[in-house]
Design a protein around this motif. Sequence first.
Motif, PDB file in Angstrom:
ATOM      1  N   ALA A  79       0.816  -1.228   0.000  1.00 44.43           N
ATOM      2  CA  ALA A  79       0.000   0.000   0.000  1.00 44.43           C
ATOM      3  C   ALA A  79       0.841   1.266   0.000  1.00 44.43           C
ATOM      4  CB  ALA A  79      -0.982   0.019   1.164  1.00 44.43           C
ATOM      5  N   THR A  80       2.162   1.139   0.015  1.00 43.19           N
ATOM      6  CA  THR A  80       3.049   2.302  -0.079  1.00 43.19           C
ATOM      7  C   THR A  80       3.595   2.451  -1.489  1.00 43.19           C
ATOM      8  OG1 THR A  80       3.701   2.042   2.240  1.00 43.19           O
ATOM      9  CG2 THR A  80       5.147   3.363   0.847  1.00 43.19           C
ATOM     10  N   SER A  81       3.843   1.307  -2.134  1.00 43.32           N
ATOM     11  CA  SER A  81       4.485   1.321  -3.446  1.00 43.32           C
ATOM     12  C   SER A  81       3.669   2.055  -4.505  1.00 43.32           C
ATOM     13  CB  SER A  81       4.747  -0.114  -3.918  1.00 43.32           C
ATOM     14  OG  SER A  81       5.693  -0.745  -3.101  1.00 43.32           O
ATOM     15  N   GLN A  82       2.340   1.946  -4.438  1.00 42.48           N
ATOM     16  CA  GLN A  82       1.503   2.515  -5.498  1.00 42.48           C
ATOM     17  C   GLN A  82       1.773   4.002  -5.711  1.00 42.48           C
ATOM     18  OE1 GLN A  82      -2.644   1.504  -4.646  1.00 42.48           O
ATOM     19  NE2 GLN A  82      -1.926  -0.369  -3.713  1.00 42.48           N
ATOM     20  N   SER A  83       1.721   4.771  -4.634  1.00 43.65           N
ATOM     21  CA  SER A  83       1.908   6.214  -4.772  1.00 43.65           C
ATOM     22  C   SER A  83       3.350   6.556  -5.120  1.00 43.65           C
ATOM     23  CB  SER A  83       1.485   6.923  -3.482  1.00 43.65           C
ATOM     24  OG  SER A  83       2.193   6.424  -2.373  1.00 43.65           O
ATOM     25  N   VAL A  84       4.305   5.799  -4.579  1.00 45.12           N
ATOM     26  CA  VAL A  84       5.722   6.064  -4.876  1.00 45.12           C
ATOM     27  C   VAL A  84       6.019   5.778  -6.342  1.00 45.12           C
ATOM     28  CG1 VAL A  84       8.088   5.289  -4.426  1.00 45.12           C
ATOM     29  CG2 VAL A  84       6.521   5.681  -2.520  1.00 45.12           C
ATOM     30  N   ILE A  85       5.594   4.632  -6.829  1.00 41.14           N
ATOM     31  CA  ILE A  85       5.884   4.255  -8.215  1.00 41.14           C
ATOM     32  C   ILE A  85       5.176   5.182  -9.194  1.00 41.14           C
ATOM     33  CG2 ILE A  85       5.473   2.433  -9.926  1.00 41.14           C
ATOM     34  CD1 ILE A  85       6.116   0.400  -7.718  1.00 41.14           C
ATOM     35  N   LYS A  86       3.987   5.617  -8.842  1.00 40.01           N
ATOM     36  CA  LYS A  86       3.245   6.540  -9.702  1.00 40.01           C
ATOM     37  C   LYS A  86       4.011   7.845  -9.926  1.00 40.01           C
ATOM     38  CE  LYS A  86      -0.732   7.916  -8.067  1.00 40.01           C
ATOM     39  NZ  LYS A  86      -2.171   7.949  -7.697  1.00 40.01           N
ATOM     40  N   ALA A  87       4.827   8.232  -8.942  1.00 41.14           N
ATOM     41  CA  ALA A  87       5.564   9.491  -9.023  1.00 41.14           C
ATOM     42  C   ALA A  87       6.946   9.351  -9.664  1.00 41.14           C
ATOM     43  CB  ALA A  87       5.708  10.088  -7.625  1.00 41.14           C
ATOM     44  N   LEU A  88       7.384   8.129  -9.954  1.00 41.25           N
ATOM     45  CA  LEU A  88       8.721   7.932 -10.527  1.00 41.25           C
ATOM     46  C   LEU A  88       8.731   8.294 -12.017  1.00 41.25           C
ATOM     47  CD1 LEU A  88       9.756   4.510  -8.919  1.00 41.25           C
ATOM     48  CD2 LEU A  88      10.576   6.796  -8.295  1.00 41.25           C
ATOM     49  N   PRO A  89       9.894   8.681 -12.562  1.00 39.31           N
ATOM     50  CA  PRO A  89       9.989   8.997 -13.991  1.00 39.31           C
ATOM     51  C   PRO A  89       9.569   7.823 -14.866  1.00 39.31           C
ATOM     52  CG  PRO A  89      11.955   9.733 -12.825  1.00 39.31           C
ATOM     53  CD  PRO A  89      11.165   8.932 -11.848  1.00 39.31           C
ATOM     54  N   ARG A  90       8.845   8.111 -15.932  1.00 42.91           N
ATOM     55  CA  ARG A  90       8.320   7.064 -16.805  1.00 42.91           C
ATOM     56  C   ARG A  90       9.420   6.271 -17.496  1.00 42.91           C
ATOM     57  NH1 ARG A  90       3.697   4.508 -17.060  1.00 42.91           N
ATOM     58  NH2 ARG A  90       4.163   4.099 -19.256  1.00 42.91           N
TER      59      ARG A  90
END
Length: 342
Positions: A79-90
């Motif tokens: 439940a932490t990874s979703q928001s973090v990965i969404k913000a990483l460079p494509r």
Amino acid sequence: MSHRVAILGASGYTGAELVRLIATHPEIEIAALSAHAKAGQSMAEVFPHLRHLELPRLQRIEELDFSGIDLVFCALPHATSQSVIKALPRALKIIDLSADFRLRDPKAYEKWYGKPHEAPELQAEAVYGLTEFYREEIRAARLVAGTGCNAATGQYALRPLIAAGVIDLDEIIIDLKAGVSGAGRSLKENLLHAELSEGYQAYAVGGTHRHLGEFDQEFSRIAGRPVEVQFTPHLIPANRGILATVYVRGEAEEIHATLAQAYAAEPFIKVLPFGAHPSTHHVRGSNYVHIGVVGDRRPGRAVVIAALDNLTKGSSGQALQNANLMLGIEETTGLTLAPVFP
């Protein structure tokens, strides 16, 4: 050519296991490490067994510079990874070791994890990370979702049997024993030495364990119809290892032959001679899976037993195997170290 990687959540067990494995990898360099509570510390302070390595200091994720990074391992809590990965460079390739992208259906995620999925658009592109069965999809993927360690063990025992139609799909029982490191590094009362040692206990009894979502998804997909297994995990007083004892209805010798044929070319999966069964001792600290098949005293029934190390093949070793594919490196690179025994 050296590929530069970052590990997010490097202060947990899977993060440390990634560092241990990558440290001797000839084509991958650890360029950045992150942690939350332990930001600012060195890995030697957090994990003294890694003090011989020259590693970047731990930083908060928002402090990391992702320019020049080829791939990110995300070893953060569920439940932490979703928001973090969404913000990483494509442009980054990503391997997520949490449960956040394992289930293809966002409704299934909400059912098993108790909250709506925060990045359904990313879920649509995520590839399930069971290497031996999704190899080509992983090779071409940007985002790979690492499997649950329990889910991987059960699938190695059962996927070829379901695909070949050699077992009764309505009579599958998975009785699984798991080492305590599978629960993570956070302090928990039931994991204290005085409360865990000298005994073991079942948990998530009656079909509540989250990895059932993966079993339902994958087994039903293979069979082309709903498949629901009985699954009871047990916590044992061991640091590492998973042993899954799977009870099935089918002809034992045919089951053994099916598994042996399915895994004949797989470098990390070893099917033992008929009648032999594995031990977690024999895969400890390695990326190997051992599978045994034994006939039951009742005709038409068999016992399939699979063993792997939950931190290596069940998580970080699987992640590195997938990273090799995604980066165009020979799949086994950095992963052929023999198990530690005794």
